[in-house]
Design an enzyme around this catalytic site. Sequence first.
Site, PDB file in Angstrom:
ATOM      1  N   ASP A  46       9.044  28.222 -19.434  1.00  9.28           N
ATOM      2  CA  ASP A  46       9.773  27.534 -18.260  1.00  9.28           C
ATOM      3  C   ASP A  46       9.215  28.644 -16.773  1.00  9.28           C
ATOM      4  O   ASP A  46       9.070  29.659 -16.894  1.00  9.28           O
ATOM      5  CB  ASP A  46      11.273  27.875 -18.340  1.00  9.28           C
ATOM      6  CG  ASP A  46      12.080  27.127 -17.226  1.00  9.28           C
ATOM      7  OD1 ASP A  46      11.727  27.131 -16.347  1.00  9.28           O
ATOM      8  OD2 ASP A  46      13.156  26.556 -17.673  1.00  9.28           O
ATOM      9  N   SER A  86      14.934  22.806 -13.157  1.00  8.31           N
ATOM     10  CA  SER A  86      14.567  22.729 -14.550  1.00  8.31           C
ATOM     11  C   SER A  86      15.259  21.651 -15.372  1.00  8.31           C
ATOM     12  O   SER A  86      14.723  21.400 -16.234  1.00  8.31           O
ATOM     13  CB  SER A  86      15.172  24.184 -15.220  1.00  8.31           C
ATOM     14  OG  SER A  86      14.105  25.162 -14.907  1.00  8.31           O
ATOM     15  N   ASP A 246      10.580  31.999 -16.268  1.00  3.78           N
ATOM     16  CA  ASP A 246      11.013  31.526 -15.136  1.00  3.78           C
ATOM     17  C   ASP A 246      11.786  32.755 -14.371  1.00  3.78           C
ATOM     18  O   ASP A 246      12.065  32.826 -13.284  1.00  3.78           O
ATOM     19  CB  ASP A 246      11.994  30.395 -15.421  1.00  3.78           C
ATOM     20  CG  ASP A 246      12.602  29.849 -14.329  1.00  3.78           C
ATOM     21  OD1 ASP A 246      11.978  29.172 -13.372  1.00  3.78           O
ATOM     22  OD2 ASP A 246      13.927  29.841 -14.297  1.00  3.78           O
ATOM     23  N   HIS A 250      11.508  34.092 -10.644  1.00  7.01           N
ATOM     24  CA  HIS A 250      12.546  34.141  -9.508  1.00  7.01           C
ATOM     25  C   HIS A 250      12.889  35.650  -8.935  1.00  7.01           C
ATOM     26  O   HIS A 250      12.985  35.751  -7.813  1.00  7.01           O
ATOM     27  CB  HIS A 250      13.694  33.863 -10.156  1.00  7.01           C
ATOM     28  CG  HIS A 250      13.994  32.357 -10.234  1.00  7.01           C
ATOM     29  ND1 HIS A 250      13.951  31.591  -8.981  1.00  7.01           N
ATOM     30  CD2 HIS A 250      14.091  31.281 -11.200  1.00  7.01           C
ATOM     31  CE1 HIS A 250      14.382  30.240  -9.541  1.00  7.01           C
ATOM     32  NE2 HIS A 250      14.374  30.326 -10.823  1.00  7.01           N
TER      33      HIS A 250
END
Length: 508
Positions: A46, A86, A246, A250
Site C-alpha cells: 500500500d 485506498s 503507506d 503519510h
Amino acid sequence: MQFKYKQTAAILLSAAIGTAGISVAGAAPQEAAQPAVKNVIILIPDGMSVGGTTLTRWYKGAPLALDEMASGLVRTYSADAAIADSAPAGSAFANGHKSHTGFVGVLPDVANMPGEIMHATPADFSAHYPDRSNYDALSEQQVYAGMDVVLGGGGKFFASENRKDKENLISEIERLGYDYLTTPQELKSSNASKIWGMFAPGAMAYEMDRSPEKEPSLAEMTQKAIDVLSKNDNGFFLMVEGSKVDWAAHANDPVGIISDVLSFDDAVKVALDYAKANQDTAIVAVTDHGNGGLTIGNKDTTKTYDKEPLSTFLAPLQKAKLTGEGLESVLNADRSNIKEVMAEYFGITDLTDAEAAAIKSTKAGSLNYTVGPMISDRARIGWTTGGHTGEDVVLYSYSPNGDRPMGVIENTDVAKYMARMLNVSLDETTKQLFVPARGAFEAKGASVTWEDNQGNSFITVTKGTTTLKLHVFKNIAELNGQAVQLKGNVIFNGINAYVPQDAVDLIH
C-alpha cells in the site's frame, strides 16, 4: 489477508477456489499447450511509490525480489479523483471497476474523470460497503465470507466490547471451524485447513520494530497461507498486503518505508519461489497508489545533486535501529531521555533543542510524523506531501506460461488479468451473489420488511406460510425457523439490500 482497516499492518485474505466465493472479472480459456495456471497471488504494498523502492534497493545493496518481475505501469486514478484513496484503488484490483473515494467493493455514485462512464485494501477483496470507516459492517462480512486463511492484526474489532452490535465475532470465527491463532508459535504449529490469526489488537509493528516472539513477519504469514491453501487441488486465490509502507509515507518517514518495503519484498520472494517451483501460479505485485512524493535529493541538493556520494543519502538511514513509531517504546515516561535515545537508536548526536521539544510534545502514536522528517532532512530525502499522489505505479508480474500484463494499463485491468488466469467471470458471479432483494422477492409475490435489533439487522420475507429471515452482512438465513447457509452474504449499502440467488430460490 490483511484487515487493513488502518489498524493493521498486514493481513492475508485468501480462499481456496471451489470452497469459497471468489469474484474476479472476465474469463478466457487457456491454451492447452501452456502450463495451466490454477492459483493467483496478488501482493499489494500500500502506498509504495517508485522512490521508495529505489531508496530501499540502495539501502539493501542488492536487487529486490520484485525487480525481475517488473513488466509495466498502472494508472491509479479513481472514478471521481486523479489521486486515489485506498478503498476505490483496491476495489479496482478486486472487481475490475473504478469506484468512489471511501467506497469498498461497490460501484461509484459519481464518475466524473475523463473517459469514465476491515481497512480499505483487504476489505476491498472481502466486503462491500460505501464507507471504509464502518468497521463493524466490514469485519462482520469478512467473518462470513468463507475465506480459508485470514492473518494479520486488528483483533479488537472482532470483540463484542468494541462493537456497536455487541456481537462476539471471535467466538463466531471459532464456531465456523477456524483455528483461531494469536501467536507466531500457534501459527507455526497449526495444521488446520482453516486458520484465522489476529496477532495484535490493533496495528501490527513495522518490521524493524517487530518482536518475533509476539508477531509473525509478513513473509511467514505468506508462507503459512500458501502451505494451507496449496493443499486444495482446485487451486487458490491469495491477497497479501503490506499496509504500513503507506503509513510511513503519510508520516514522511523514510526508515519506516525501508523497513516495510524490505518486509514486503521478503513476502514477494516467498510467493515467487513457490510459483517457480510449482509452475501453476501467477503473481501480480502492485501498489494501489503512490504516497508522499519521496525523492532521493531535496532542496538542499539543488546545486550539488551530481556531486553527492551515495553515503549522503544512506548513512543517516543506516544508523537507525527503530522506526519513528518504535522510538516510543524506548522513551521513558516523561520523555526526559530524548537526546540519549536519538543518539543510540538513530545516530543523531546533533539533535537541536527545538527538535527535542517537538519530540517531547508529540502525542503518543504519532512520533513517526515528528522523527521521520528529522531523518529525512539529514539524509537529503525530499517529500512533496503527507498524502497520496497520482503518478503511475510499477506493475510487477510472473506467470509460468509467460502471459503477463505489460505496458501502461488501468488498475481495473489487474482484476481482469487475474480473472482470466483463473478462468472465472466476475460478471456472472455478481449476478449470482448480488441480486436486488426487494425486487426479486416481490416479483415472487412475497412481502419484504426490515427489522433491527440493537444494531443487528434482518430482512424478513413472507409468502403464504413461508417465512424467510435473512441476517444482514452474514451468509445465514432461517427458513420457517430452520437454519440455512447461503452461498454469499446478505449485503446492505445503506439504501438497498442484495442477496445471493440461492436466497431468492428459497421462496416459491
